[in-house]
Motif scaffolding. Structure first.
Motif, PDB file in Angstrom:
ATOM      1  N   PHE A 278       0.799  -1.232   0.000  1.00 31.93           N
ATOM      2  CA  PHE A 278       0.000   0.000   0.000  1.00 31.93           C
ATOM      3  C   PHE A 278       0.833   1.285   0.000  1.00 31.93           C
ATOM      4  N   ARG A 279       2.152   1.154  -0.077  1.00 32.22           N
ATOM      5  CA  ARG A 279       3.014   2.335   0.004  1.00 32.22           C
ATOM      6  C   ARG A 279       2.685   3.371  -1.071  1.00 32.22           C
ATOM      7  N   LYS A 280       2.557   2.917  -2.327  1.00 37.09           N
ATOM      8  CA  LYS A 280       2.283   3.847  -3.427  1.00 37.09           C
ATOM      9  C   LYS A 280       0.880   4.446  -3.331  1.00 37.09           C
ATOM     10  N   LEU A 281      -0.056   3.663  -2.815  1.00 38.17           N
ATOM     11  CA  LEU A 281      -1.435   4.135  -2.708  1.00 38.17           C
ATOM     12  C   LEU A 281      -1.594   5.182  -1.605  1.00 38.17           C
ATOM     13  N   LEU A 282      -1.005   4.919  -0.444  1.00 39.74           N
ATOM     14  CA  LEU A 282      -1.180   5.807   0.704  1.00 39.74           C
ATOM     15  C   LEU A 282      -0.205   6.988   0.695  1.00 39.74           C
ATOM     16  N   LYS A 283       0.970   6.797   0.080  1.00 37.79           N
ATOM     17  CA  LYS A 283       1.960   7.874  -0.060  1.00 37.79           C
ATOM     18  C   LYS A 283       2.247   8.561   1.277  1.00 37.79           C
ATOM     19  N   ALA A 284       2.615   7.741   2.246  1.00 37.28           N
ATOM     20  CA  ALA A 284       2.938   8.242   3.582  1.00 37.28           C
ATOM     21  C   ALA A 284       4.168   7.499   4.096  1.00 37.28           C
ATOM     22  N   PRO A 285       4.861   8.035   5.089  1.00 33.13           N
ATOM     23  CA  PRO A 285       5.997   7.324   5.681  1.00 33.13           C
ATOM     24  C   PRO A 285       5.583   5.954   6.211  1.00 33.13           C
ATOM     25  N   ALA A 286       6.521   5.021   6.219  1.00 34.91           N
ATOM     26  CA  ALA A 286       6.223   3.647   6.620  1.00 34.91           C
ATOM     27  C   ALA A 286       5.648   3.569   8.032  1.00 34.91           C
ATOM     28  N   TRP A 287       6.133   4.396   8.949  1.00 31.53           N
ATOM     29  CA  TRP A 287       5.666   4.288  10.329  1.00 31.53           C
ATOM     30  C   TRP A 287       4.209   4.752  10.475  1.00 31.53           C
ATOM     31  N   ILE A 288       3.799   5.680   9.651  1.00 29.28           N
ATOM     32  CA  ILE A 288       2.404   6.123   9.690  1.00 29.28           C
ATOM     33  C   ILE A 288       1.483   5.032   9.135  1.00 29.28           C
ATOM     34  N   ILE A 289       1.901   4.382   8.028  1.00 24.66           N
ATOM     35  CA  ILE A 289       1.114   3.275   7.465  1.00 24.66           C
ATOM     36  C   ILE A 289       1.017   2.140   8.486  1.00 24.66           C
ATOM     37  N   ALA A 290       2.148   1.847   9.141  1.00 24.65           N
ATOM     38  CA  ALA A 290       2.154   0.804  10.176  1.00 24.65           C
ATOM     39  C   ALA A 290       1.183   1.153  11.300  1.00 24.65           C
ATOM     40  N   GLY A 291       1.175   2.408  11.706  1.00 26.27           N
ATOM     41  CA  GLY A 291       0.282   2.844  12.771  1.00 26.27           C
ATOM     42  C   GLY A 291      -1.186   2.686  12.411  1.00 26.27           C
ATOM     43  N   LEU A 292      -1.522   2.978  11.163  1.00 21.28           N
ATOM     44  CA  LEU A 292      -2.910   2.828  10.706  1.00 21.28           C
ATOM     45  C   LEU A 292      -3.349   1.368  10.757  1.00 21.28           C
ATOM     46  N   PHE A 293      -2.484   0.474  10.271  1.00 18.84           N
ATOM     47  CA  PHE A 293      -2.835  -0.950  10.278  1.00 18.84           C
ATOM     48  C   PHE A 293      -2.969  -1.481  11.706  1.00 18.84           C
ATOM     49  N   VAL A 294      -2.037  -1.119  12.570  1.00 18.57           N
ATOM     50  CA  VAL A 294      -2.097  -1.580  13.961  1.00 18.57           C
ATOM     51  C   VAL A 294      -3.381  -1.092  14.629  1.00 18.57           C
ATOM     52  N   LEU A 295      -3.774   0.130  14.344  1.00 21.14           N
ATOM     53  CA  LEU A 295      -4.989   0.697  14.926  1.00 21.14           C
ATOM     54  C   LEU A 295      -6.224  -0.121  14.553  1.00 21.14           C
ATOM     55  N   PHE A 296      -6.288  -0.580  13.290  1.00 17.95           N
ATOM     56  CA  PHE A 296      -7.417  -1.390  12.844  1.00 17.95           C
ATOM     57  C   PHE A 296      -7.360  -2.820  13.398  1.00 17.95           C
TER      58      PHE A 296
END
Length: 338
Positions: A278-296
């Motif tokens: 999802f890196r290209k889709l979300l276009k955010a730093p890796a730690w922010i993407i990780a935080g979103l997934f962990v939250l869900f």
């Protein structure tokens, strides 16, 4: 080359040795009695699968798994398996986070606090992105493998009945295919994400053969140990603790820490696979993407560790058999088509 090969070897084993495997729950779920041959077959299938996936990733210099899926199952099924991998990585990472909470309970840390602790560390790890993943695996996996092997060997020596391989009693050999298939999707997701970083085919050989042999030997020792305490396993959420009860309390603490480390590295591998997708889709730093997934993921951890494993893992093992067959047949289909 050897150093790079070992780095990929630790990445593979970090993906494989998580809460289910290191705790013994996954081994007991698939193997058990008359499973020596099944473990040998698993070791061979696992090495071949790793070699094929890494070779494809190296040839195509991939950074995520979609190109690999298209080669293996075709463009039509790629869409189906794409969502299956996403769902697999998501749910199995939930299992790891739940396992992280269970592992810390023996230190009288509340389940919810243990889950919060591992969640925060997962997010922090990806402040260093891919390098953070590879570094943590290279640091923790040698300790985990050495510690687990030591405990199992000492337990084997202290056992009244020696571990013997009976070739005439191997009725459980088909479980090798479902157990290997169970671990195929995360391997595709994680190994496809590092295709651009593989520099030589020798690295692939070292990683695939080394990981298959190591996992085969540990799986055999672990399964035989669990057979000796089969009547007690039902009393433990984590079967490894049934083995460790014969050891000094200091060893129990040490192995609990290593078990938690195994859970952490596999959870990190799951998050890493999701980030690469999802890196290209979300276009955010890796730690922010990780935080979103962990939250869900957090709300799903309430179902518990052993419940999640007993329900999800056999299901994944069955639905992934087609993917396993595609991987094993790919070298032949590639040669035929060319």
């Amino acid at each position: 080359m050897w150093r790079a090969g070992l780095k990929w070897n630790f990445l593979i084993m970090g993906t494989m040795i998580g809460a289910g495997y290191a705790s013994g729950r996954e081994i007991w779920q698939f193997f058990g009695e008359e499973s020596g041959l099944a473990i040998v077959i698993f070791s061979v299938l696992f090495s071949l699968s790793c070699y094929v996936i890494m070779s494809m990733s190296f040839e195509q210099q991939t950074s995520h798994y979609i190109p690999i899926l298209e080669k293996l199952v075709g463009k039509k099924l790629t869409y189906v398996y794409d969502w299956m991998i996403i769902f697999y990585l998501f749910t199995t990472t939930v299992v790891m986070i739940a396992g992280g909470g269970v592992a810390l309970e023996m230190f009288y840390i509340p389940y919810w606090l243990g889950i919060a602790f591992i969640s925060i560390l997962l997010i922090l790890l990806f402040c260093w992105d891919t390098e953070g993943m590879l570094s943590i695996n290279s640091l923790l996996l040698p300790l985990l493998i050495t510690g687990l092997a030591f405990v199992l060997i000492v337990f084997a020596k202290s056992s009244e009945n020696p571990f013997v391989f009976h070739w005439d009693e191997q009725s459980n050999w088909p479980s090798a295919f479902t157990f290997t298939a169970l671990n195929i999707l995360p391997l595709v997701a994680v190994l496809a994400a590092v295709g651009k970083e593989i520099k030589h085919r020798g690295e692939i050989l070292i990683a695939s053969i080394g990981s298959g042999l190591a996992l085969g030997m540990i799986s055999f020792l672990y399964n035989e140990s669990l057979l000796h305490i089969a009547s007690e396993i039902v009393l433990y959420e984590i079967p490894l603790f049934a083995i460790l009860k014969q050891f000094p309390y200091s060893m129990l603490i040490f192995m609990s820490i290593l078990l938690w480390a195994a859970i952490y590295t596999t959870a990190a591998s799951g998050i890493f696979g999701l980030i690469s997708r999802f890196r290209k889709l979300l276009k955010a730093p890796a730690w922010i993407i990780a935080g979103l997934f962990v939250l869900f993921m957090l709300p799903l951890t309430k179902f518990g560790f052993s419940t999640l494993i007993s329900f999800l893992y056999p299901l994944y093992g069955l639905v992934n058999l087609y993917m396993l067959a595609s991987i094993l047949l790919y070298p032949f289909s590639k040669r035929y088509s060319s």
